[in-house]
Design an enzyme around this catalytic site. Structure first.
Site, PDB file in Angstrom:
ATOM      1  N   ALA A   1     -17.952 -63.829  -1.643  1.00  0.00           N
ATOM      2  CA  ALA A   1     -17.391 -64.400  -0.418  1.00  0.00           C
ATOM      3  C   ALA A   1     -17.686 -65.896  -0.251  1.00  0.00           C
ATOM      4  CB  ALA A   1     -17.909 -63.623   0.787  1.00  0.00           C
TER       5      ALA A   1
ATOM      6  N   GLN B   1     -15.381 -60.348  -6.073  1.00  0.00           N
ATOM      7  CA  GLN B   1     -15.552 -59.282  -5.081  1.00  0.00           C
ATOM      8  C   GLN B   1     -14.641 -59.552  -3.884  1.00  0.00           C
ATOM      9  OE1 GLN B   1     -20.121 -58.538  -4.734  1.00  0.00           O
ATOM     10  NE2 GLN B   1     -19.861 -60.476  -5.790  1.00  0.00           N
TER      11      GLN B   1
ATOM     12  N   HIS C   1     -12.998 -55.380  -5.704  1.00  0.00           N
ATOM     13  CA  HIS C   1     -12.854 -54.686  -4.417  1.00  0.00           C
ATOM     14  C   HIS C   1     -11.408 -54.646  -3.934  1.00  0.00           C
ATOM     15  CE1 HIS C   1     -17.414 -55.470  -3.663  1.00  0.00           C
ATOM     16  NE2 HIS C   1     -17.197 -54.449  -4.455  1.00  0.00           N
TER      17      HIS C   1
ATOM     18  N   CYS D   1       0.988 -46.478   1.077  1.00  0.00           N
ATOM     19  CA  CYS D   1       0.963 -45.355   2.016  1.00  0.00           C
ATOM     20  C   CYS D   1      -0.043 -44.316   1.547  1.00  0.00           C
ATOM     21  CB  CYS D   1       2.351 -44.739   2.112  1.00  0.00           C
ATOM     22  SG  CYS D   1       2.350 -43.194   3.041  1.00  0.00           S
TER      23      CYS D   1
HETATM   24  P1  OAD Z   1     -22.185 -62.324   0.810  1.00  0.00           P
HETATM   25  O1  OAD Z   1     -21.762 -62.836   2.137  1.00  0.00           O
HETATM   26  O2  OAD Z   1     -23.127 -61.199   0.773  1.00  0.00           O
HETATM   27  O3  OAD Z   1     -22.812 -63.507  -0.023  1.00  0.00           O
HETATM   28  C1  OAD Z   1     -22.218 -64.770  -0.053  1.00  0.00           C
HETATM   29  C2  OAD Z   1     -23.268 -65.756  -0.547  1.00  0.00           C
HETATM   30  O4  OAD Z   1     -22.628 -67.014  -0.732  1.00  0.00           O
HETATM   31  C3  OAD Z   1     -24.404 -65.972   0.434  1.00  0.00           C
HETATM   32  O5  OAD Z   1     -25.618 -65.828  -0.257  1.00  0.00           O
HETATM   33  C4  OAD Z   1     -24.209 -67.394   0.943  1.00  0.00           C
HETATM   34  O6  OAD Z   1     -25.434 -68.055   1.162  1.00  0.00           O
HETATM   35  C5  OAD Z   1     -23.453 -68.026  -0.205  1.00  0.00           C
HETATM   36  N1  OAD Z   1     -22.516 -69.096   0.181  1.00  0.00           N
HETATM   37  C6  OAD Z   1     -21.626 -69.117   1.194  1.00  0.00           C
HETATM   38  N2  OAD Z   1     -20.874 -70.236   1.180  1.00  0.00           N
HETATM   39  C7  OAD Z   1     -21.307 -70.953   0.107  1.00  0.00           C
HETATM   40  C8  OAD Z   1     -20.937 -72.201  -0.461  1.00  0.00           C
HETATM   41  N3  OAD Z   1     -19.953 -72.950   0.058  1.00  0.00           N
HETATM   42  N4  OAD Z   1     -21.620 -72.640  -1.554  1.00  0.00           N
HETATM   43  C9  OAD Z   1     -22.612 -71.898  -2.099  1.00  0.00           C
HETATM   44  N5  OAD Z   1     -22.992 -70.708  -1.615  1.00  0.00           N
HETATM   45  C10 OAD Z   1     -22.355 -70.236  -0.535  1.00  0.00           C
HETATM   46  O7  OAD Z   1     -20.839 -62.012   0.010  1.00  0.00           O
HETATM   47  P2  OAD Z   1     -20.641 -61.099  -1.285  1.00  0.00           P
HETATM   48  O8  OAD Z   1     -21.824 -61.194  -2.176  1.00  0.00           O
HETATM   49  O9  OAD Z   1     -19.320 -61.417  -1.832  1.00  0.00           O
HETATM   50  O10 OAD Z   1     -17.711 -55.610   0.022  1.00  0.00           O
HETATM   51  O11 OAD Z   1     -20.598 -59.666  -0.635  1.00  0.00           O
HETATM   52  C11 OAD Z   1     -20.420 -58.551  -1.441  1.00  0.00           C
HETATM   53  C12 OAD Z   1     -19.645 -57.481  -0.734  1.00  0.00           C
HETATM   54  O12 OAD Z   1     -20.227 -57.169   0.523  1.00  0.00           O
HETATM   55  C13 OAD Z   1     -18.228 -57.873  -0.334  1.00  0.00           C
HETATM   56  O13 OAD Z   1     -17.327 -57.838  -1.411  1.00  0.00           O
HETATM   57  C14 OAD Z   1     -17.893 -56.851   0.694  1.00  0.00           C
HETATM   58  C15 OAD Z   1     -19.167 -56.912   1.490  1.00  0.00           C
HETATM   59  O14 OAD Z   1     -19.461 -55.813   2.217  1.00  0.00           O
HETATM   60  C16 OAD Z   1     -16.967 -54.607   0.564  1.00  0.00           C
HETATM   61  O15 OAD Z   1     -16.456 -54.700   1.649  1.00  0.00           O
HETATM   62  C17 OAD Z   1     -16.818 -53.393  -0.306  1.00  0.00           C
END
Ligand code: OAD
Length: 239
Positions: A25, A103, A121, A129
């Protein structure tokens, strides 16, 4: 573990023939989409239900309007790719990068021009549907008066994403694992690396150029050959 060297990262990517970027994210915060666990993440916001439940298949099946209300308040429509997405597409076109594994469900890598994108994901750009599996695109979400989109057959239309409680698409996982296992450079960025099985994919990398770029610490930092605790957009602007 190294620290803070964008020059080294650039050099590794320039010399790469099949680098892989594995992101989360944090890649899209630069496009105005909030992440989950970062400093302004969705876990810090108040929701109608706990976020994990809203993103879970049980609640969606019990009452899909809850998910769709959440969906409408998280501004993904209209979001544009940022420097990170664009640079990754360029690296692929230049023959340095073989795939993006993500993701994220926002489709921004494809919008930026990336061709091989393994969406662990799923994607909000595709819907189908629940009953007859007819495919739809996100135009069915355009009308704000429609709370839950429904198929001609009467079934609920669901997004083609992986809800908590569902398995990942095997074909996608295999593609991602193959790309990572064969990668000469693996750049991991913008992910907290706490959600499995996705986070575990890092372990398939066999090379000696594992780069971790994240604003905050992750459980995999100790494994990395280079750690950049930095803003992704800033780092990619300098590559
Ligand atoms: P997270 O929100 O858990 O992690 C995002 C990371 O990116 C955090 O550690 C932030 O500090 C870092 N971050 C944000 N903006 C940044 C930037 N501009 N530069 C550097 N770092 C930055 O997101 P994910 O790891 O993608 O799944 O989360 C994993 C999954 O949890 C998602 O795919 C979703 C969620 O629940 C489902 O819904 C199945």
């Amino acid at each position: 573990m190294g620290n803070g060297d964008v020059g080294l990262l650039s050099e590794w990517l320039r010399g790469a023939e099949r680098a892989v970027f594995f992101g989360g994210a944090g890649v899209s915060t630069g496009s105005g989409i909030p992440d989950f666990r970062g400093k302004d993440g969705q876990y810090r916001q108040e929701w109608e239900y706990p976020l994990e439940e809203i993103l879970g298949i049980d609640l969606f099946q019990a009452d899909p309007s809850i998910y769709y209300r959440y969906h409408r308040t998280t501004s993904m429509t209209g979001a544009k790719p940022n420097m990170v997405h664009r640079k990754l597409a360029e690296l692929e076109a230049a023959g340095n990068l073989s795939a993006v594994v993500t993701q994220n469900i926002d489709g921004l890598h494809q919008k930026a021009g990336s061709r091989t994108v393994w969406e662990l994901h799923g994607s909000l750009a595709r819907l189908y549907c629940e009953v007859c599996e007819r495919q739809y695109d996100d135009a069915v979400l355009a009308d704000p008066a429609v709370e839950v989109p429904r198929c001609e057959c009467g079934g609920v239309i669901r997004p083609d994403i992986v809800f908590y409680g569902e398995g990942l698409d095997e074909r996608v996982v295999e593609g991602a694992v193959r790309a990572i296992a064969e990668a000469d450079v693996l750049v991991v960025g913008g992910t907290s690396l706490v959600v499995y099985p996705a986070a575990g994919l890092v372990n398939y990398y066999r090379g000696d150029k594992l780069v971790l770029i994240n604003a905050t610490e992750t459980p995999y930092d100790w494994k990395a050959d280079l750690v950049l605790r930095d803003d992704l957009v800033g780092v990619f602007s300098r590559i």
